[in-house]
Design a protein around this motif. Structure first.
Motif, PDB file in Angstrom:
ATOM      1  N   LEU A 135      -7.430   8.592  -8.566  1.00 49.72           N
ATOM      2  CA  LEU A 135      -6.003   8.292  -8.646  1.00 49.72           C
ATOM      3  C   LEU A 135      -5.251   9.555  -9.040  1.00 49.72           C
ATOM      4  O   LEU A 135      -5.732  10.350  -9.841  1.00 49.72           O
ATOM      5  CB  LEU A 135      -5.733   7.183  -9.665  1.00 49.72           C
ATOM      6  N   VAL A 136      -4.049   9.725  -8.452  1.00 47.14           N
ATOM      7  CA  VAL A 136      -3.239  10.921  -8.699  1.00 47.14           C
ATOM      8  C   VAL A 136      -1.896  10.511  -9.280  1.00 47.14           C
ATOM      9  O   VAL A 136      -1.240   9.608  -8.756  1.00 47.14           O
ATOM     10  CB  VAL A 136      -3.032  11.713  -7.377  1.00 47.14           C
ATOM     11  N   ILE A 177       1.350   2.331   5.919  1.00 42.03           N
ATOM     12  CA  ILE A 177       1.060   2.370   4.488  1.00 42.03           C
ATOM     13  C   ILE A 177       0.224   3.617   4.243  1.00 42.03           C
ATOM     14  O   ILE A 177      -0.837   3.794   4.838  1.00 42.03           O
ATOM     15  CB  ILE A 177       0.279   1.115   4.044  1.00 42.03           C
ATOM     16  N   SER A 178       0.716   4.486   3.372  1.00 43.33           N
ATOM     17  CA  SER A 178      -0.024   5.721   3.095  1.00 43.33           C
ATOM     18  C   SER A 178      -0.768   5.668   1.767  1.00 43.33           C
ATOM     19  O   SER A 178      -1.698   6.442   1.537  1.00 43.33           O
ATOM     20  CB  SER A 178       0.928   6.921   3.098  1.00 43.33           C
ATOM     21  N   GLY A 179      -0.367   4.745   0.882  1.00 41.48           N
ATOM     22  CA  GLY A 179      -1.041   4.665  -0.401  1.00 41.48           C
ATOM     23  C   GLY A 179      -0.700   3.401  -1.156  1.00 41.48           C
ATOM     24  O   GLY A 179       0.312   2.753  -0.875  1.00 41.48           O
ATOM     25  N   VAL A 180      -1.574   3.038  -2.063  1.00 44.85           N
ATOM     26  CA  VAL A 180      -1.335   1.921  -2.984  1.00 44.85           C
ATOM     27  C   VAL A 180      -1.225   2.532  -4.378  1.00 44.85           C
ATOM     28  O   VAL A 180      -2.074   3.335  -4.781  1.00 44.85           O
ATOM     29  CB  VAL A 180      -2.468   0.883  -2.919  1.00 44.85           C
ATOM     30  N   LYS A 215       2.483  -1.082  -6.328  1.00 45.43           N
ATOM     31  CA  LYS A 215       3.553  -0.540  -5.510  1.00 45.43           C
ATOM     32  C   LYS A 215       2.923   0.025  -4.244  1.00 45.43           C
ATOM     33  O   LYS A 215       1.741   0.379  -4.244  1.00 45.43           O
ATOM     34  CB  LYS A 215       4.348   0.512  -6.280  1.00 45.43           C
ATOM     35  N   VAL A 216       3.709   0.065  -3.171  1.00 43.88           N
ATOM     36  CA  VAL A 216       3.160   0.460  -1.873  1.00 43.88           C
ATOM     37  C   VAL A 216       3.971   1.620  -1.311  1.00 43.88           C
ATOM     38  O   VAL A 216       5.205   1.528  -1.206  1.00 43.88           O
ATOM     39  CB  VAL A 216       3.178  -0.720  -0.879  1.00 43.88           C
ATOM     40  N   ALA A 217       3.286   2.706  -0.976  1.00 50.09           N
ATOM     41  CA  ALA A 217       3.935   3.872  -0.378  1.00 50.09           C
ATOM     42  C   ALA A 217       4.022   3.684   1.133  1.00 50.09           C
ATOM     43  O   ALA A 217       3.014   3.411   1.785  1.00 50.09           O
ATOM     44  CB  ALA A 217       3.154   5.139  -0.715  1.00 50.09           C
ATOM     45  N   ILE A 218       5.240   3.810   1.662  1.00 51.97           N
ATOM     46  CA  ILE A 218       5.477   3.611   3.097  1.00 51.97           C
ATOM     47  C   ILE A 218       5.888   4.937   3.725  1.00 51.97           C
ATOM     48  O   ILE A 218       6.913   5.534   3.363  1.00 51.97           O
ATOM     49  CB  ILE A 218       6.579   2.562   3.347  1.00 51.97           C
ATOM     50  N   SER A 259      -1.432   7.051  -7.823  1.00 52.18           N
ATOM     51  CA  SER A 259      -1.575   6.706  -6.409  1.00 52.18           C
ATOM     52  C   SER A 259      -3.010   6.830  -5.906  1.00 52.18           C
ATOM     53  O   SER A 259      -3.697   7.811  -6.201  1.00 52.18           O
ATOM     54  CB  SER A 259      -0.681   7.612  -5.558  1.00 52.18           C
ATOM     55  N   TYR A 260      -3.399   5.819  -5.138  1.00 50.54           N
ATOM     56  CA  TYR A 260      -4.635   5.874  -4.369  1.00 50.54           C
ATOM     57  C   TYR A 260      -4.222   6.114  -2.917  1.00 50.54           C
ATOM     58  O   TYR A 260      -3.562   5.263  -2.296  1.00 50.54           O
ATOM     59  CB  TYR A 260      -5.431   4.569  -4.488  1.00 50.54           C
TER      60      TYR A 260
END
Length: 197
Positions: A36-37, A160-163, A111-114, A82-83
Protein backbone atom coordinates in the motif's frame (compact mmCIF):
# COMPACT_ATOMS: atom_id res chain seq x y z
CA UNK A 1 -38.82 -13.98 12.51
CA UNK A 2 -36.59 -17.06 12.28
CA UNK A 3 -37.91 -17.79 8.77
CA UNK A 4 -37.10 -14.26 7.63
CA UNK A 5 -33.55 -14.53 9.00
CA UNK A 6 -33.09 -17.93 7.33
CA UNK A 7 -34.42 -16.60 4.02
CA UNK A 8 -32.07 -13.60 4.19
CA UNK A 9 -29.14 -15.94 4.87
CA UNK A 10 -30.07 -18.18 1.92
CA UNK A 11 -30.36 -15.18 -0.41
CA UNK A 12 -26.94 -13.96 0.76
CA UNK A 13 -25.35 -17.38 0.19
CA UNK A 14 -26.93 -17.80 -3.26
CA UNK A 15 -25.90 -14.31 -4.37
CA UNK A 16 -22.36 -14.85 -3.00
CA UNK A 17 -22.10 -18.16 -4.83
CA UNK A 18 -23.25 -16.52 -8.07
CA UNK A 19 -20.62 -13.77 -7.88
CA UNK A 20 -17.54 -14.05 -10.07
CA UNK A 21 -14.15 -12.48 -9.40
CA UNK A 22 -13.09 -9.90 -11.93
CA UNK A 23 -10.06 -9.24 -9.76
CA UNK A 24 -9.09 -10.47 -6.29
CA UNK A 25 -5.98 -9.64 -4.27
CA UNK A 26 -5.53 -12.05 -1.37
CA UNK A 27 -1.85 -11.19 -0.80
CA UNK A 28 -0.72 -14.81 -1.21
CA UNK A 29 2.61 -15.76 -2.73
CA UNK A 30 5.95 -14.12 -2.03
CA UNK A 31 5.66 -11.61 0.85
CA UNK A 32 5.89 -8.02 -0.39
CA UNK A 33 7.09 -4.83 1.20
CA UNK A 34 4.91 -1.75 0.82
CA UNK A 35 1.86 -3.21 -0.96
CA UNK A 36 0.00 0.00 0.00
CA UNK A 37 1.20 3.51 -0.87
CA UNK A 38 0.33 6.70 1.03
CA UNK A 39 -1.21 8.90 -1.68
CA UNK A 40 -3.08 11.67 0.18
CA UNK A 41 -3.82 13.10 3.59
CA UNK A 42 -1.79 12.75 6.73
CA UNK A 43 1.69 11.27 6.47
CA UNK A 44 2.70 9.05 9.38
CA UNK A 45 5.67 9.99 11.55
CA UNK A 46 6.65 6.31 11.49
CA UNK A 47 5.78 3.35 9.28
CA UNK A 48 6.37 0.36 11.52
CA UNK A 49 4.89 -2.22 9.12
CA UNK A 50 3.67 -2.01 5.52
CA UNK A 51 3.99 -5.54 4.21
CA UNK A 52 2.22 -8.78 3.45
CA UNK A 53 2.35 -11.14 6.41
CA UNK A 54 1.79 -14.91 6.22
CA UNK A 55 -0.99 -16.07 8.53
CA UNK A 56 -2.38 -12.56 9.15
CA UNK A 57 -5.54 -13.07 7.06
CA UNK A 58 -9.05 -14.06 8.10
CA UNK A 59 -8.56 -17.77 7.44
CA UNK A 60 -4.92 -17.96 8.45
CA UNK A 61 -3.82 -16.98 4.95
CA UNK A 62 -1.57 -14.05 4.09
CA UNK A 63 -2.81 -10.46 4.33
CA UNK A 64 -1.52 -6.91 4.13
CA UNK A 65 -0.70 -5.23 7.44
CA UNK A 66 -0.18 -1.54 8.19
CA UNK A 67 1.20 -0.35 11.54
CA UNK A 68 1.72 3.39 11.68
CA UNK A 69 2.25 6.27 14.09
CA UNK A 70 0.80 9.70 13.33
CA UNK A 71 1.75 13.01 14.94
CA UNK A 72 -0.78 14.86 17.13
CA UNK A 73 -0.78 17.79 14.71
CA UNK A 74 -1.96 15.64 11.76
CA UNK A 75 -3.93 18.09 9.62
CA UNK A 76 -6.59 16.06 7.81
CA UNK A 77 -7.39 13.38 10.42
CA UNK A 78 -7.49 11.11 7.35
CA UNK A 79 -4.85 9.18 5.40
CA UNK A 80 -5.22 7.37 2.04
CA UNK A 81 -3.32 4.14 1.36
CA UNK A 82 -3.65 2.96 -2.24
CA UNK A 83 -3.48 -0.51 -3.69
CA UNK A 84 -2.69 -0.10 -7.40
CA UNK A 85 -4.46 -2.73 -9.49
CA UNK A 86 -2.09 -5.00 -11.44
CA UNK A 87 -4.23 -4.40 -14.54
CA UNK A 88 -6.85 -1.86 -15.53
CA UNK A 89 -10.47 -2.79 -14.83
CA UNK A 90 -12.71 -0.86 -17.23
CA UNK A 91 -15.98 0.62 -16.02
CA UNK A 92 -18.54 -1.76 -17.50
CA UNK A 93 -22.13 -2.56 -16.43
CA UNK A 94 -20.99 -5.98 -15.17
CA UNK A 95 -19.17 -4.40 -12.19
CA UNK A 96 -21.39 -5.27 -9.24
CA UNK A 97 -19.25 -4.69 -6.17
CA UNK A 98 -15.86 -3.60 -4.90
CA UNK A 99 -14.88 -4.76 -1.43
CA UNK A 100 -12.15 -5.48 1.06
CA UNK A 101 -11.91 -7.21 4.43
CA UNK A 102 -10.39 -5.27 7.32
CA UNK A 103 -9.44 -5.77 10.94
CA UNK A 104 -8.63 -2.36 12.39
CA UNK A 105 -8.25 -0.19 15.47
CA UNK A 106 -9.22 3.01 13.58
CA UNK A 107 -12.12 3.80 11.22
CA UNK A 108 -11.54 2.47 7.70
CA UNK A 109 -13.41 3.30 4.50
CA UNK A 110 -13.06 2.18 0.90
CA UNK A 111 -12.41 4.64 -1.91
CA UNK A 112 -11.99 3.97 -5.62
CA UNK A 113 -9.54 5.69 -7.96
CA UNK A 114 -11.03 6.32 -11.41
CA UNK A 115 -8.66 6.92 -14.34
CA UNK A 116 -7.94 8.75 -16.54
CA UNK A 117 -9.78 11.54 -14.70
CA UNK A 118 -8.06 11.35 -11.33
CA UNK A 119 -11.45 11.03 -9.62
CA UNK A 120 -11.78 9.41 -6.18
CA UNK A 121 -15.14 7.84 -5.32
CA UNK A 122 -15.85 7.92 -1.58
CA UNK A 123 -17.36 4.61 -0.48
CA UNK A 124 -18.64 3.23 2.83
CA UNK A 125 -16.62 2.43 5.91
CA UNK A 126 -16.49 0.55 9.20
CA UNK A 127 -15.47 1.43 12.73
CA UNK A 128 -12.66 -0.09 14.78
CA UNK A 129 -13.04 -3.78 15.60
CA UNK A 130 -10.75 -6.66 16.50
CA UNK A 131 -13.03 -8.84 14.31
CA UNK A 132 -12.88 -9.04 10.52
CA UNK A 133 -15.35 -6.74 8.76
CA UNK A 134 -16.20 -6.57 5.08
CA UNK A 135 -16.38 -3.09 3.53
CA UNK A 136 -18.41 -3.23 0.30
CA UNK A 137 -19.34 -0.74 -2.38
CA UNK A 138 -22.47 -2.32 -3.92
CA UNK A 139 -23.93 -1.32 -7.32
CA UNK A 140 -20.39 -0.27 -8.22
CA UNK A 141 -20.92 0.47 -11.92
CA UNK A 142 -23.96 2.68 -11.38
CA UNK A 143 -22.31 4.64 -8.57
CA UNK A 144 -19.01 5.12 -10.38
CA UNK A 145 -20.80 6.06 -13.62
CA UNK A 146 -22.84 8.68 -11.77
CA UNK A 147 -19.66 9.98 -10.11
CA UNK A 148 -18.01 10.41 -13.52
CA UNK A 149 -21.07 12.20 -14.87
CA UNK A 150 -21.03 14.52 -11.83
CA UNK A 151 -17.52 15.48 -12.93
CA UNK A 152 -18.75 16.12 -16.50
CA UNK A 153 -17.09 12.97 -17.80
CA UNK A 154 -18.33 9.66 -19.14
CA UNK A 155 -17.81 6.16 -17.75
CA UNK A 156 -17.08 4.96 -21.27
CA UNK A 157 -13.31 4.66 -21.63
CA UNK A 158 -12.73 5.06 -17.87
CA UNK A 159 -11.24 2.40 -15.62
CA UNK A 160 -10.54 1.58 -11.99
CA UNK A 161 -6.85 2.16 -11.34
CA UNK A 162 -6.76 1.51 -7.61
CA UNK A 163 -8.62 0.69 -4.42
CA UNK A 164 -7.86 3.01 -1.51
CA UNK A 165 -7.90 2.04 2.16
CA UNK A 166 -8.73 5.33 3.92
CA UNK A 167 -7.77 5.53 7.58
CA UNK A 168 -9.73 7.94 9.77
CA UNK A 169 -9.00 9.40 13.19
CA UNK A 170 -5.29 9.67 12.48
CA UNK A 171 -4.40 12.58 14.82
CA UNK A 172 -1.96 11.17 17.33
CA UNK A 173 -3.14 7.66 16.46
CA UNK A 174 -1.22 4.42 16.07
CA UNK A 175 -3.29 2.51 13.46
CA UNK A 176 -2.89 -1.24 13.25
CA UNK A 177 -4.85 -2.30 10.17
CA UNK A 178 -4.90 -5.65 8.40
CA UNK A 179 -6.43 -5.80 4.91
CA UNK A 180 -7.36 -8.93 2.97
CA UNK A 181 -9.34 -9.92 -0.14
CA UNK A 182 -9.55 -6.71 -2.13
CA UNK A 183 -12.14 -7.85 -4.66
CA UNK A 184 -13.96 -6.55 -7.72
CA UNK A 185 -16.89 -8.84 -8.54
CA UNK A 186 -19.71 -9.27 -11.00
CA UNK A 187 -22.17 -11.88 -12.24
CA UNK A 188 -21.12 -15.00 -14.10
CA UNK A 189 -19.36 -13.96 -17.30
CA UNK A 190 -18.23 -10.59 -15.89
CA UNK A 191 -14.50 -11.40 -16.12
CA UNK A 192 -14.87 -12.28 -19.79
CA UNK A 193 -16.83 -9.06 -20.42
CA UNK A 194 -14.07 -7.02 -18.80
CA UNK A 195 -11.38 -8.81 -20.84
CA UNK A 196 -13.40 -8.12 -23.98
CA UNK A 197 -13.56 -4.44 -23.14
Amino acid sequence: MKRAALLAMLIFLVSSAAAEDILRESFEGTPRKEPLVNTWGDTPAKVLVNATEPGAGAGGTAACRLRLEFPKEAKHNLSYWSYTLPEQVPLVPQLESISLAAKTNVPVSIKVAIAPYGFIYHGPGVGPSDKWQKVTLPDAYQKLKKWCEGGKQTAEGAWISGVIVALGGTKGAAPDVTVDDIAIEGPQGAAQAVRGE
